[in-house]
Motif scaffolding. Sequence first.
Motif, PDB file in Angstrom:
ATOM      1  N   LEU A   1      20.458 -34.618 -16.169  1.00 62.03           N
ATOM      2  CA  LEU A   1      21.167 -33.509 -16.785  1.00 62.03           C
ATOM      3  C   LEU A   1      20.996 -32.361 -15.445  1.00 62.03           C
ATOM      4  N   GLN A   2      19.798 -32.294 -15.302  1.00 57.86           N
ATOM      5  CA  GLN A   2      19.339 -31.142 -14.296  1.00 57.86           C
ATOM      6  C   GLN A   2      19.925 -31.638 -12.775  1.00 57.86           C
ATOM      7  N   ALA A   3      20.018 -32.829 -12.608  1.00 57.66           N
ATOM      8  CA  ALA A   3      20.320 -33.140 -11.122  1.00 57.66           C
ATOM      9  C   ALA A   3      21.692 -33.021 -11.077  1.00 57.66           C
ATOM     10  N   PHE A   4      22.414 -33.626 -11.950  1.00 57.52           N
ATOM     11  CA  PHE A   4      24.118 -33.347 -12.066  1.00 57.52           C
ATOM     12  C   PHE A   4      24.220 -32.052 -11.824  1.00 57.52           C
ATOM     13  N   ILE A   5      23.845 -31.121 -12.544  1.00 57.80           N
ATOM     14  CA  ILE A   5      24.177 -29.627 -12.747  1.00 57.80           C
ATOM     15  C   ILE A   5      23.682 -29.020 -11.342  1.00 57.80           C
ATOM     16  N   ALA A   6      22.567 -29.457 -10.742  1.00 58.26           N
ATOM     17  CA  ALA A   6      22.383 -28.868  -9.474  1.00 58.26           C
ATOM     18  C   ALA A   6      23.254 -29.339  -8.519  1.00 58.26           C
ATOM     19  N   VAL A   7      23.677 -30.686  -8.245  1.00 60.19           N
ATOM     20  CA  VAL A   7      24.602 -31.335  -7.275  1.00 60.19           C
ATOM     21  C   VAL A   7      25.999 -30.503  -7.522  1.00 60.19           C
ATOM     22  N   ALA A   8      26.321 -30.338  -8.923  1.00 57.62           N
ATOM     23  CA  ALA A   8      27.750 -29.835  -9.246  1.00 57.62           C
ATOM     24  C   ALA A   8      27.802 -28.393  -8.879  1.00 57.62           C
ATOM     25  N   GLU A   9      26.861 -27.748  -9.010  1.00 60.76           N
ATOM     26  CA  GLU A   9      26.915 -26.332  -8.612  1.00 60.76           C
ATOM     27  C   GLU A   9      26.763 -26.017  -7.294  1.00 60.76           C
ATOM     28  N   ARG A  10      26.083 -26.609  -6.314  1.00 62.24           N
ATOM     29  CA  ARG A  10      25.947 -26.534  -5.088  1.00 62.24           C
ATOM     30  C   ARG A  10      26.711 -27.435  -4.039  1.00 62.24           C
ATOM     31  N   LEU A  11      27.446 -28.250  -4.866  1.00 60.66           N
ATOM     32  CA  LEU A  11      28.524 -29.189  -4.083  1.00 60.66           C
ATOM     33  C   LEU A  11      27.597 -29.888  -2.766  1.00 60.66           C
TER      34      LEU A  11
ATOM     35  N   GLU B   1      16.704 -30.465  -2.221  1.00 61.39           N
ATOM     36  CA  GLU B   1      15.587 -29.218  -1.638  1.00 61.39           C
ATOM     37  C   GLU B   1      15.113 -28.484  -2.993  1.00 61.39           C
ATOM     38  N   GLU B   2      16.031 -28.180  -3.885  1.00 68.07           N
ATOM     39  CA  GLU B   2      15.671 -27.162  -4.728  1.00 68.07           C
ATOM     40  C   GLU B   2      14.907 -28.054  -6.143  1.00 68.07           C
ATOM     41  N   LEU B   3      15.279 -29.396  -6.249  1.00 71.11           N
ATOM     42  CA  LEU B   3      14.677 -30.144  -7.196  1.00 71.11           C
ATOM     43  C   LEU B   3      13.403 -30.790  -6.610  1.00 71.11           C
ATOM     44  N   HIS B   4      13.151 -30.575  -5.292  1.00 66.67           N
ATOM     45  CA  HIS B   4      11.719 -31.281  -4.521  1.00 66.67           C
ATOM     46  C   HIS B   4      12.094 -32.647  -4.860  1.00 66.67           C
ATOM     47  N   LEU B   5      13.366 -33.245  -4.465  1.00 70.99           N
ATOM     48  CA  LEU B   5      13.451 -34.625  -4.458  1.00 70.99           C
ATOM     49  C   LEU B   5      13.894 -35.219  -3.366  1.00 70.99           C
TER      50      LEU B   5
ATOM     51  N   ARG C   1       7.120 -23.238 -18.607  1.00 69.73           N
ATOM     52  CA  ARG C   1       8.492 -23.653 -17.980  1.00 69.73           C
ATOM     53  C   ARG C   1       8.248 -23.431 -16.435  1.00 69.73           C
ATOM     54  N   SER C   2       8.845 -24.416 -15.947  1.00 70.25           N
ATOM     55  CA  SER C   2       9.123 -24.555 -14.472  1.00 70.25           C
ATOM     56  C   SER C   2      10.578 -24.552 -14.158  1.00 70.25           C
ATOM     57  N   GLY C   3      10.870 -24.375 -12.907  1.00 75.44           N
ATOM     58  CA  GLY C   3      12.153 -24.320 -12.533  1.00 75.44           C
ATOM     59  C   GLY C   3      12.170 -23.312 -11.376  1.00 75.44           C
TER      60      GLY C   3
ATOM     61  N   ARG D   1       9.827 -20.634 -10.092  1.00 79.96           N
ATOM     62  CA  ARG D   1       9.804 -20.111  -8.707  1.00 79.96           C
ATOM     63  C   ARG D   1      10.969 -19.155  -8.450  1.00 79.96           C
ATOM     64  N   VAL D   2      11.058 -18.027  -7.598  1.00 75.64           N
ATOM     65  CA  VAL D   2      12.105 -17.293  -7.463  1.00 75.64           C
ATOM     66  C   VAL D   2      12.366 -17.366  -6.180  1.00 75.64           C
ATOM     67  N   ARG D   3      13.648 -17.956  -5.465  1.00 76.77           N
ATOM     68  CA  ARG D   3      14.043 -17.995  -4.223  1.00 76.77           C
ATOM     69  C   ARG D   3      14.956 -16.884  -4.056  1.00 76.77           C
TER      70      ARG D   3
END
Length: 300
Positions: A11-21, A28-32, A94-96, A126-128
């Motif tokens: 779910l987190q992977a899908f949201i990350a890709v969907a929001e960043r396209l 990079e953000e998910l460290h994968l 919690r992480s993220g 983390r804060v980017r």
Amino acid sequence: MKRINFDLRELQAFIAVAERLSFRVAAEELHLSAPALSRRIDKLETMLGVKLLERSTRHVELTNVGRVFLEHARSALGELEGAMLGISDLAAKRSGVVTVACVPSVAYYFLPTVIDTFAQRYPLIRVRILDEGANTVLNDVVNRRADFGINFIGTQEMDLEFEPIFSERFVLAVHAGHRLARRRKVRWEELCDERFIAVGKSSGNRVLLDSALAQSPRRPTSFFEVAHVSSLLGLVEARLGVAAVPQLALPPHNHSTLKGIPLVCPEVSRTLGLLRKKHNPLPHAAQILYDLIKEEADRR
């Protein structure tokens, strides 16, 4: 009823890709690695039996089903994150990552206090910070490279919500040994005889100042021109000239070499605000940081 069996990572992977396209940015953000991220998306689509993303080597786009699922996925993940962050024992674990785009002057002397408070409460989140010019900050929020932004432009964007947090004046930055350093205020026309240092014409601050001074009979012209306010202040510290900067760009009071003097006739100010996508709930951790920034602005 068929049971759909997937975990939060998909779910987190899908949201990350969907929001960043972008698979690269999301990875990079998910460290994968990109292949690992792609496998998670493939697994989610297989389990759901639908295609969520249309992708090629250069382009990523949500399908119609993907757009609908994204809103449900955000809501579900947000509720879960909210529940976990609301429990003090779990909150510390919690992480993220929260990504904030902001103009550099805010990053220098305003955000550190807020981030320190946030980090003490949620040490593993983390804060980017994307500290860029005003136009880039705007684009980062529009294109969802950032969860939200802090900017002084964006009020005219139909898809964005701009929430003012405070106003700040432009002041004259001078070296402490400069002849104007002891003045209580300085008129803009007095700068015509000074070596005036300005940021480039593509800068949001330059556009704002040029507009405010357009009707002034006498206005300073740039002797030196730089791209960033930090470089501008470096030249001022080197006694190469004077510059007009937002108040927040200057170090705290009693700095050994830099002084800020109010500029008048006219007084020029800018309104800083929080910038976010309309009708797009922030991830819970991002919402907490967003609220902390508002609290700090009110305190100041």
